[in-house]
Design a protein around this motif. Structure first.
Motif, PDB file in Angstrom:
ATOM      1  N   ARG A  53     -27.128   2.378 -27.359  1.00 23.60           N
ATOM      2  CA  ARG A  53     -28.142   1.326 -27.243  1.00 23.60           C
ATOM      3  C   ARG A  53     -29.495   1.852 -26.798  1.00 23.60           C
ATOM      4  NH1 ARG A  53     -25.235  -3.048 -23.689  1.00 23.60           N
ATOM      5  NH2 ARG A  53     -27.258  -4.059 -23.669  1.00 23.60           N
ATOM      6  N   LEU A  54     -29.501   2.858 -25.946  1.00 26.71           N
ATOM      7  CA  LEU A  54     -30.777   3.387 -25.458  1.00 26.71           C
ATOM      8  C   LEU A  54     -31.199   4.643 -26.199  1.00 26.71           C
ATOM      9  CD1 LEU A  54     -30.391   2.956 -21.607  1.00 26.71           C
ATOM     10  CD2 LEU A  54     -31.778   1.622 -23.167  1.00 26.71           C
ATOM     11  N   ASP A  55     -30.388   5.041 -27.183  1.00 26.30           N
ATOM     12  CA  ASP A  55     -30.696   6.244 -27.950  1.00 26.30           C
ATOM     13  C   ASP A  55     -30.911   7.430 -27.006  1.00 26.30           C
ATOM     14  OD1 ASP A  55     -31.128   7.817 -30.136  1.00 26.30           O
ATOM     15  OD2 ASP A  55     -33.222   7.250 -30.393  1.00 26.30           O
ATOM     16  N   ILE A  56     -29.973   7.620 -26.089  1.00 25.14           N
ATOM     17  CA  ILE A  56     -30.048   8.751 -25.164  1.00 25.14           C
ATOM     18  C   ILE A  56     -29.669  10.016 -25.938  1.00 25.14           C
ATOM     19  CG2 ILE A  56     -29.094   9.782 -23.060  1.00 25.14           C
ATOM     20  CD1 ILE A  56     -28.500   6.881 -22.096  1.00 25.14           C
ATOM     21  N   ARG A  57     -30.592  10.982 -25.964  1.00 26.27           N
ATOM     22  CA  ARG A  57     -30.331  12.204 -26.747  1.00 26.27           C
ATOM     23  C   ARG A  57     -29.487  13.183 -25.941  1.00 26.27           C
ATOM     24  NH1 ARG A  57     -34.402  12.130 -30.831  1.00 26.27           N
ATOM     25  NH2 ARG A  57     -34.603   9.909 -31.257  1.00 26.27           N
ATOM     26  N   THR A  58     -28.198  13.179 -26.216  1.00 27.23           N
ATOM     27  CA  THR A  58     -27.276  14.081 -25.544  1.00 27.23           C
ATOM     28  C   THR A  58     -26.157  14.392 -26.520  1.00 27.23           C
ATOM     29  OG1 THR A  58     -25.649  14.248 -23.759  1.00 27.23           O
ATOM     30  CG2 THR A  58     -26.170  12.038 -24.517  1.00 27.23           C
ATOM     31  N   PRO A  59     -25.604  15.615 -26.452  1.00 29.30           N
ATOM     32  CA  PRO A  59     -24.492  15.936 -27.348  1.00 29.30           C
ATOM     33  C   PRO A  59     -23.275  15.040 -27.084  1.00 29.30           C
ATOM     34  CG  PRO A  59     -25.291  17.916 -26.234  1.00 29.30           C
ATOM     35  CD  PRO A  59     -26.019  16.749 -25.632  1.00 29.30           C
ATOM     36  N   GLY A  60     -23.186  14.466 -25.889  1.00 26.23           N
ATOM     37  CA  GLY A  60     -22.059  13.584 -25.598  1.00 26.23           C
ATOM     38  C   GLY A  60     -22.081  13.140 -24.159  1.00 26.23           C
ATOM     39  N   PRO A  61     -21.164  12.230 -23.787  1.00 28.19           N
ATOM     40  CA  PRO A  61     -21.164  11.666 -22.433  1.00 28.19           C
ATOM     41  C   PRO A  61     -20.805  12.660 -21.337  1.00 28.19           C
ATOM     42  CG  PRO A  61     -19.346  10.766 -23.731  1.00 28.19           C
ATOM     43  CD  PRO A  61     -20.170  11.581 -24.667  1.00 28.19           C
ATOM     44  N   GLU A  62     -20.246  13.798 -21.696  1.00 30.13           N
ATOM     45  CA  GLU A  62     -19.819  14.750 -20.670  1.00 30.13           C
ATOM     46  C   GLU A  62     -20.898  15.755 -20.280  1.00 30.13           C
ATOM     47  OE1 GLU A  62     -17.234  14.054 -18.983  1.00 30.13           O
ATOM     48  OE2 GLU A  62     -16.825  12.430 -20.401  1.00 30.13           O
ATOM     49  N   LYS A  63     -22.036  15.711 -20.945  1.00 33.16           N
ATOM     50  CA  LYS A  63     -23.125  16.655 -20.660  1.00 33.16           C
ATOM     51  C   LYS A  63     -23.700  16.382 -19.260  1.00 33.16           C
ATOM     52  CE  LYS A  63     -26.681  19.206 -22.614  1.00 33.16           C
ATOM     53  NZ  LYS A  63     -26.489  20.482 -23.335  1.00 33.16           N
ATOM     54  N   PRO A  64     -23.877  17.431 -18.430  1.00 29.29           N
ATOM     55  CA  PRO A  64     -24.525  17.220 -17.126  1.00 29.29           C
ATOM     56  C   PRO A  64     -25.940  16.656 -17.313  1.00 29.29           C
ATOM     57  CG  PRO A  64     -23.552  19.405 -17.248  1.00 29.29           C
ATOM     58  CD  PRO A  64     -23.460  18.821 -18.627  1.00 29.29           C
ATOM     59  N   VAL A  65     -26.257  15.633 -16.549  1.00 28.89           N
ATOM     60  CA  VAL A  65     -27.540  14.954 -16.729  1.00 28.89           C
ATOM     61  C   VAL A  65     -28.731  15.880 -16.513  1.00 28.89           C
ATOM     62  CG1 VAL A  65     -29.031  13.396 -15.436  1.00 28.89           C
ATOM     63  CG2 VAL A  65     -26.961  12.549 -16.435  1.00 28.89           C
ATOM     64  N   GLY A  66     -28.562  16.846 -15.594  1.00 33.92           N
ATOM     65  CA  GLY A  66     -29.645  17.771 -15.297  1.00 33.92           C
ATOM     66  C   GLY A  66     -30.093  18.568 -16.503  1.00 33.92           C
ATOM     67  N   GLN A  67     -29.268  18.588 -17.538  1.00 38.51           N
ATOM     68  CA  GLN A  67     -29.626  19.367 -18.725  1.00 38.51           C
ATOM     69  C   GLN A  67     -30.298  18.527 -19.803  1.00 38.51           C
ATOM     70  OE1 GLN A  67     -26.175  21.543 -19.983  1.00 38.51           O
ATOM     71  NE2 GLN A  67     -25.908  22.515 -18.005  1.00 38.51           N
ATOM     72  N   LEU A  68     -30.450  17.240 -19.547  1.00 36.15           N
ATOM     73  CA  LEU A  68     -31.180  16.406 -20.516  1.00 36.15           C
ATOM     74  C   LEU A  68     -32.677  16.548 -20.262  1.00 36.15           C
ATOM     75  CD1 LEU A  68     -29.229  13.022 -20.664  1.00 36.15           C
ATOM     76  CD2 LEU A  68     -28.728  15.186 -21.770  1.00 36.15           C
ATOM     77  N   SER A  69     -33.467  16.191 -21.254  1.00 36.32           N
ATOM     78  CA  SER A  69     -34.917  16.206 -21.056  1.00 36.32           C
ATOM     79  C   SER A  69     -35.285  15.091 -20.092  1.00 36.32           C
ATOM     80  CB  SER A  69     -35.614  16.018 -22.395  1.00 36.32           C
ATOM     81  OG  SER A  69     -35.569  14.664 -22.780  1.00 36.32           O
ATOM     82  N   GLY A  70     -36.479  15.185 -19.515  1.00 37.35           N
ATOM     83  CA  GLY A  70     -36.917  14.239 -18.494  1.00 37.35           C
ATOM     84  C   GLY A  70     -36.801  12.777 -18.922  1.00 37.35           C
ATOM     85  N   GLN A 108     -34.394   9.526 -17.533  1.00 36.73           N
ATOM     86  CA  GLN A 108     -34.916   8.205 -17.183  1.00 36.73           C
ATOM     87  C   GLN A 108     -34.067   7.102 -17.819  1.00 36.73           C
ATOM     88  OE1 GLN A 108     -37.457   8.028 -15.183  1.00 36.73           O
ATOM     89  NE2 GLN A 108     -38.143   5.916 -15.342  1.00 36.73           N
ATOM     90  N   LYS A 109     -33.662   7.332 -19.055  1.00 41.38           N
ATOM     91  CA  LYS A 109     -32.845   6.329 -19.749  1.00 41.38           C
ATOM     92  C   LYS A 109     -31.465   6.206 -19.102  1.00 41.38           C
ATOM     93  CE  LYS A 109     -34.741   7.542 -24.211  1.00 41.38           C
ATOM     94  NZ  LYS A 109     -34.324   7.881 -25.583  1.00 41.38           N
ATOM     95  N   VAL A 110     -30.938   7.308 -18.576  1.00 43.15           N
ATOM     96  CA  VAL A 110     -29.628   7.260 -17.921  1.00 43.15           C
ATOM     97  C   VAL A 110     -29.700   6.375 -16.671  1.00 43.15           C
ATOM     98  CG1 VAL A 110     -27.876   8.610 -16.684  1.00 43.15           C
ATOM     99  CG2 VAL A 110     -28.816   9.457 -18.848  1.00 43.15           C
ATOM    100  N   ILE A 111     -30.794   6.494 -15.918  1.00 42.32           N
ATOM    101  CA  ILE A 111     -30.985   5.637 -14.736  1.00 42.32           C
ATOM    102  C   ILE A 111     -30.993   4.171 -15.134  1.00 42.32           C
ATOM    103  CG2 ILE A 111     -32.676   4.868 -13.056  1.00 42.32           C
ATOM    104  CD1 ILE A 111     -32.094   7.347 -12.022  1.00 42.32           C
ATOM    105  N   LEU A 112     -31.700   3.887 -16.204  1.00 38.64           N
ATOM    106  CA  LEU A 112     -31.784   2.512 -16.684  1.00 38.64           C
ATOM    107  C   LEU A 112     -30.378   2.020 -17.039  1.00 38.64           C
ATOM    108  CD1 LEU A 112     -33.999   0.476 -17.231  1.00 38.64           C
ATOM    109  CD2 LEU A 112     -34.179   1.355 -19.551  1.00 38.64           C
ATOM    110  N   ALA A 113     -29.638   2.862 -17.728  1.00 34.87           N
ATOM    111  CA  ALA A 113     -28.268   2.501 -18.132  1.00 34.87           C
ATOM    112  C   ALA A 113     -27.401   2.227 -16.919  1.00 34.87           C
ATOM    113  CB  ALA A 113     -27.662   3.626 -18.977  1.00 34.87           C
ATOM    114  N   ARG A 114     -27.601   3.009 -15.862  1.00 34.00           N
ATOM    115  CA  ARG A 114     -26.791   2.839 -14.655  1.00 34.00           C
ATOM    116  C   ARG A 114     -26.913   1.417 -14.116  1.00 34.00           C
ATOM    117  NH1 ARG A 114     -28.317   6.521  -9.657  1.00 34.00           N
ATOM    118  NH2 ARG A 114     -27.286   8.132 -10.868  1.00 34.00           N
ATOM    119  N   TRP A 115     -28.150   0.916 -14.117  1.00 34.77           N
ATOM    120  CA  TRP A 115     -28.362  -0.433 -13.580  1.00 34.77           C
ATOM    121  C   TRP A 115     -27.948  -1.516 -14.543  1.00 34.77           C
ATOM    122  CZ3 TRP A 115     -28.384  -1.119  -8.715  1.00 34.77           C
ATOM    123  CH2 TRP A 115     -28.739  -0.042  -7.899  1.00 34.77           C
ATOM    124  N   LEU A 116     -28.155  -1.273 -15.821  1.00 31.94           N
ATOM    125  CA  LEU A 116     -27.736  -2.271 -16.809  1.00 31.94           C
ATOM    126  C   LEU A 116     -26.220  -2.426 -16.794  1.00 31.94           C
ATOM    127  CD1 LEU A 116     -30.100  -1.452 -19.771  1.00 31.94           C
ATOM    128  CD2 LEU A 116     -30.232  -3.316 -18.126  1.00 31.94           C
TER     129      LEU A 116
END
Ligand SMILES: Nc1ncnc2c1ncn2[C@@H]1O[C@H](COP(=O)(O)OP(=O)(O)OP(=O)(O)O)[C@@H](O)[C@H]1O
Ligand SMILES: [Mg+2]
Length: 501
Positions: free
Chosen positions: A380-397, A401-409
């Motif tokens: 839904r947020l088009d988070i660019r990641t190879p998959g859900p298991e990727k450490p967040v620290g390795q995503l682009s900035g 931000q989108k992951v934080i939004l997802a956390r609250w949604l």
């Protein structure tokens, strides 16, 4: 050419972050580096500054091949960097920060005077009137950033790289920073500028390079470049028409909650605020005007010392964030660094985190359910990641931000506060987030959206509250909501708004 990167390649497990990228920087130019979240901008910069080892390609500075091994080494070579989050120490004085790790030994015990003199010399020509003996933390982020720039320029002196330096600055502070950038350009520095704010890019840049999916797409003169064409280059497709017109009018429902004379001395003057079901209330004001402070008293992040929050059933306990969450409140703050994006945890874990804390650790959310949740939001947020298991620290900035939004949604709160929800998010994802906001309110959620982007507020809000000098000073509804009206309310002299209150 001052600096050339030839066919740079950088690979991460599962990601080719840079795929033979070529980039050139001339002396005396401001060169903007643009692209969607995850395009490779920060990676390119980190390869140039030695923060990352490149897997292939050449870096040539002043005609000579160089091989930066670390940021310190890059600085010695002449390449200095300033990131969005100022990496200086707020508890040390300005002078200490400027001279950190480089006080000449011969000063020995009397180094303080030498430091002070050196610091003043380093700041000369930046148009700052500050006391170098005061703690750096006493000054605004903009001043801190200029200090960081002065330090970087003094150390390196040829190339200055600015990665999203304006993300947390207000309009006046941006102007101040750009003044400094223009002076440095006149002095012949080559400046690389990364930003998602296209207005700023056009205001300051001589040339623009666009990256997409780790590849070099185009380099052109900024003057005369059509904005729509630029966006299309960045996205590789036409931008969908999701922005630019108001939200579909709808009747917000009954009152969800109301704050009565809620306030905290020294942070936000007592205010009344009523929010209806399915309503988006926007909040405008300069940085430091009391927007975030309003959010914090509503969410219990700051304990109010007057007033109360109520709903139909009576008083709501918002004395702490945990209690606010238990009452169905959510708050996605603007600063992802302090909001505890946990870099080592996966995208899945980061998204499930708040929900898990709310349910209590004794009732773990089954992994399969977490996965479904994560996959749903990645889509839904088009988070660019190879998959859900990727450490967040390795995503682009922007993707963090989108992951934080997802956390609250994922919590599905009845009332959600979004502080700068689209900051650091690229133009394409920007439209996605606005669409998502529409979807949430259609589902009955109520939102308080704090934003410095007035177009965005006009687009999403049913009502806009304007905050100035830590007081709610104006409220606009329906047709009254225009960027012009908001700007006027932000700037209006006290007398004019007193009457309006
Ligand atoms: N340390 C790392 N480990 C693994 N992958 C990484 C790492 N750093 C970046 N990447 C990946 O490299 C790609 C490019 O990321 P980069 O941070 O350069 O993007 P960006 O253009 O700066 O985006 P943004 O606008 O969101 O800041 C992304 O797919 C990202 O997930
Ligand atoms: Mg980046």
């Amino acid at each position: 050419m001052l600096l050339q990167a030839r066919s740079l390649t950088k690979r991460f497990p599962g990601t080719l972050a840079l795929d033979g990228v070529t980039f050139e920087l001339a002396a005396g130019e401001v060169h903007a580096l643009l692209g969607e979240n995850g395009a490779g901008k920060s990676t390119l910069i980190k390869c140039l500054t030695g923060a990352y080892r490149r897997d292939g390609g050449e870096i040539v500075l002043d005609g000579r091949p160089v091989d930066p091994q670390s940021t310190a080494h890059a600085q010695e070579l002449g390449i200095g960097t300033v990131y969005q989050e100022v990496n200086l120490l707020p508890n040390l004085t300005v002078a200490e920060n400027l001279t950190l790790g480089r006080q000449p030994r011969r000063w020995g015990l009397t180094s303080r005077r030498g430091m002070r003199a050196l610091a003043r010399e380093m700041l000369a020509g930046y148009g700052l009137d500050i006391d170098v003996e005061r703690d750096l933390g006493a000054y605004s982020v903009a001043v801190q950033q200029i200090v960081a720039i002065a330090r970087a320029v003094h150390l390196s002196g040829k190339v200055l790289i600015l990665d999203e330096p304006t993300a947390s600055l207000d309009a006046r502070e941006v102007a101040m920073l750009f003044d400094v950038v223009r002076r440095l350009r006149e002095r012949g520095l080559g400046i690389v500028f990364v930003s998602h704010f296209l207005d700023q890019v056009f205001a300051i840049s001589d040339r623009i390079t666009v990256l997409r999916n780790g590849r070099h797409i185009a380099t052109t003169e900024a003057a005369g470049l059509d904005r729509l064409r630029l966006v299309n280059l960045m996205l590789g497709r036409e931008l969908e028409q999701a922005t630019g017109h108001g939200r579909t009018a709808h009747d917000a429902g009954e009152e969800l909650l109301r704050a009565e004379r809620l306030g905290k001395r020294g942070r936000i003057a007592p205010f009344d605020l009523s929010i209806r079901k399915g309503e988006v209330v926007g909040m405008a004001g300069l940085l430091g005007s009391g927007r975030t402070e309003t959010a914090e008293v509503l969410f219990g992040a700051t304990a109010a010392d007057s007033g109360a929050v109520k709903d139909r059933a009576g008083a709501i306990d918002v004395s702490t964030p945990a209690r606010a969450i238990a009452s169905g409140f959510g708050f996605a703050p603007e600063d992802r660094k302090t909001d505890g994006i946990i870099g080592d945890l996966s995208v899945r874990e980061n998204i499930a985190l708040a929900l898990q804390a709310h349910r209590g650790w004794a009732r773990p959310i089954p992994r399969a359910e977490q996965r479904r949740l994560a996959e749903d939001f990645i889509r839904r947020l088009d988070i660019r990641t190879p998959g859900p298991e990727k450490p967040v620290g390795q995503l682009s900035g922007g993707n963090q931000q989108k992951v934080i939004l997802a956390r609250w949604l994922a919590m599905n709160p009845r009332f959600l506060i979004l502080d700068e929800p689209t900051r650091g998010i690229d133009v394409g994802a920007h439209a996605e987030v606005l669409r998502l906001i529409n979807e949430m309110v259609a589902g009955g959620m109520s939102l308080l959206v704090i934003s410095s982007e007035l177009e965005e507020l006009v687009t999403v809000s049913d009502r806009v509250i304007v905050v100035r000098d830590r007081r709610h000073v104006a409220e606009l509804t329906g047709q009254e909501i225009t960027t012009d009206a908001i700007v006027r309310a932000i700037a209006a002299p006290e007398a004019a708004t007193e009457a309006a209150e």
